[in-house]
Every structure is written in C-alpha cells, then in structure tokens.
Design a protein around this motif. Structure first.
Motif, short mmCIF file in Angstrom:
data_model
loop_
_atom_site.label_atom_id
_atom_site.label_comp_id
_atom_site.label_asym_id
_atom_site.label_seq_id
_atom_site.Cartn_x
_atom_site.Cartn_y
_atom_site.Cartn_z
N ALA A 231 -6.99 -7.41 8.14
CA ALA A 231 -7.21 -8.14 6.89
C ALA A 231 -8.39 -7.60 6.08
N GLN A 232 -9.16 -6.69 6.65
CA GLN A 232 -10.35 -6.18 5.96
C GLN A 232 -9.98 -5.13 4.91
N VAL A 233 -10.86 -4.93 3.95
CA VAL A 233 -10.63 -3.94 2.89
C VAL A 233 -10.39 -2.57 3.49
N ILE A 234 -11.15 -2.19 4.51
CA ILE A 234 -10.98 -0.88 5.14
C ILE A 234 -9.59 -0.74 5.74
N ASP A 235 -9.06 -1.83 6.28
CA ASP A 235 -7.71 -1.80 6.86
C ASP A 235 -6.66 -1.55 5.78
N LYS A 236 -6.83 -2.17 4.64
CA LYS A 236 -5.89 -1.98 3.54
C LYS A 236 -5.99 -0.56 2.99
N THR A 237 -7.20 -0.01 2.96
CA THR A 237 -7.37 1.38 2.54
C THR A 237 -6.67 2.32 3.51
N CYS A 238 -6.85 2.09 4.80
CA CYS A 238 -6.18 2.92 5.81
C CYS A 238 -4.66 2.82 5.69
N ALA A 239 -4.16 1.62 5.42
CA ALA A 239 -2.71 1.43 5.26
C ALA A 239 -2.20 2.19 4.04
N HIS A 240 -2.98 2.17 2.96
CA HIS A 240 -2.60 2.91 1.76
C HIS A 240 -2.54 4.41 2.05
N GLU A 241 -3.53 4.90 2.78
CA GLU A 241 -3.53 6.32 3.15
C GLU A 241 -2.33 6.65 4.02
N ALA A 242 -2.00 5.77 4.94
CA ALA A 242 -0.83 5.99 5.79
C ALA A 242 0.45 6.01 4.95
N SER A 243 0.52 5.12 3.97
CA SER A 243 1.70 5.08 3.09
C SER A 243 1.85 6.40 2.35
N GLN A 244 0.74 6.93 1.87
CA GLN A 244 0.80 8.23 1.19
C GLN A 244 1.28 9.31 2.15
N GLY A 245 0.80 9.25 3.40
CA GLY A 245 1.25 10.21 4.40
C GLY A 245 2.73 10.09 4.68
N HIS A 246 3.24 8.87 4.70
CA HIS A 246 4.67 8.67 4.91
C HIS A 246 5.49 9.30 3.79
N ILE A 247 5.03 9.12 2.57
CA ILE A 247 5.75 9.70 1.43
C ILE A 247 5.77 11.22 1.54
N ILE A 248 4.62 11.80 1.86
CA ILE A 248 4.56 13.26 2.00
C ILE A 248 5.48 13.72 3.12
N ALA A 249 5.45 13.04 4.26
CA ALA A 249 6.30 13.42 5.39
C ALA A 249 7.78 13.31 5.03
N GLN A 250 8.14 12.29 4.26
CA GLN A 250 9.54 12.16 3.83
C GLN A 250 9.96 13.34 2.96
N LEU A 251 9.09 13.70 2.03
CA LEU A 251 9.41 14.81 1.14
C LEU A 251 9.44 16.14 1.89
N MET A 252 8.56 16.30 2.87
CA MET A 252 8.52 17.54 3.65
C MET A 252 9.75 17.71 4.54
N THR A 253 10.29 16.59 5.01
CA THR A 253 11.41 16.65 5.96
C THR A 253 12.75 16.26 5.34
N ASN A 254 12.71 15.75 4.12
CA ASN A 254 13.92 15.26 3.46
C ASN A 254 14.64 14.21 4.32
N THR A 255 13.82 13.34 4.94
CA THR A 255 14.32 12.33 5.84
C THR A 255 13.64 11.00 5.54
N HIS A 256 14.41 9.93 5.60
CA HIS A 256 13.84 8.61 5.34
C HIS A 256 12.92 8.17 6.47
N ILE A 257 11.77 7.66 6.07
CA ILE A 257 10.83 7.00 6.98
C ILE A 257 10.64 5.59 6.41
N ILE A 258 11.16 4.61 7.11
CA ILE A 258 11.08 3.23 6.66
C ILE A 258 9.75 2.66 7.15
N GLU A 259 8.84 2.44 6.22
CA GLU A 259 7.53 1.90 6.56
C GLU A 259 7.62 0.39 6.69
#
Length: 153
Positions: free
Chosen positions: A66-94
C-alpha cells in the motif's frame, strides 16, 4: 499449448496456485510456474517463461503493498511487462492486487482469488478461444470486483 504462471513470494496470497487451479478447470494445457521474490522480478520471469520454457501466454501475478514505493515498483514492473510483450510478441496478462484495494484481510484474500481466477479464464480464452473474448468486447468486464456493464446510449 503451454501457459506460464509467474508469481512472487512477496504476495500475501498464493495467487500462482489459484491460477493453476483455475486454468486446469478450463483447459487441458501444460503449465509452467516460475516464482520470484517481488513484482519488479516478474517481467524477466515472464520473458524467461516465454523464451526458455516455450509458454504461449503468461499470467504475471503480484500483490504490491500500500506504500507509495510499492506503487512505484508496480508501475516499473508494468513497464517491464509491456517491453517483454513487445520483445517476445506474446501476451503477458498482468494481475496485480494492491493491498489497499481491500478494506480488510478477508476482502484482500477474496479479491486476490477472484481477480486471479477471472484473469486465468481470460488467458485461456485469449490463447484457445479468442472469439469468446470478442463476444465480451465493450461489456464493462472487471476482474475481481463486480462488472460495471456496457454504457447504454
């Protein structure tokens, strides 16, 4: 067909076990689970499931705090998921369940289970039955809490 399930030790609910249980109810596919410490580790886990383990789709499950740092980390992870999807052309359901989405621990467990199960169903549909998702387009589906429905004009 193979579905990857990436989840974390940081989560307070075993979302990976829930996802695997739900997938098995709806499809006869191979499942590969990969557990990592936290949400920022999930994008590489998902990418490894695709590239090294041959998964056709991945559910990436996490429970940011619930902390601000946790939400920041989640946002960074979301960006990583998007990059990984584009790199692999495969769906990653977050599938993230934030601890402050729930009023108490009982609701947190309920929400984690509901959201995980509904997204597991979505992964099966996306992989095996895409026409079922097409039929649901524009219907206001929500994973976890109640669906909001389509806007009527």
């Amino acid at each position: 067909m193979k579905i990857g399930v990436a989840d974390t030790t940081f989560a307070r609910v075993d979302m990976g076990a829930i996802a695997i249980d739900e997938i098995k109810k709806h499809a006869s596919v191979k499942i590969k689970r990969y557990v990592v410490p936290g949400v920022k580790d999930l994008p590489v886990a998902a990418k490894k499931l695709i590239e090294e383990h041959g998964c056709d789709i991945v559910l990436s499950l996490g429970m940011p705090g619930a902390q601000v740092i946790d939400k920041t980390c989640a946002h960074e992870a979301s960006q990583g998921h998007i990059i990984a999807q584009l790199m692999t052309n495969t769906h990653i359901i977050e599938v993230f369940v934030y601890e402050d989405e729930a009023e108490d621990e009982k609701q947190l467990v309920w929400l984690a289970e509901q959201r995980t199960r509904e997204h597991a169903q979505n992964a099966v549909k996306l992989l095996l039955y895409p026409k079922k998702l097409e039929a649901e387009a524009g219907t206001g589906q929500r994973q976890g809490f109640e669906d909001v429905g389509a806007v009527k004009l």
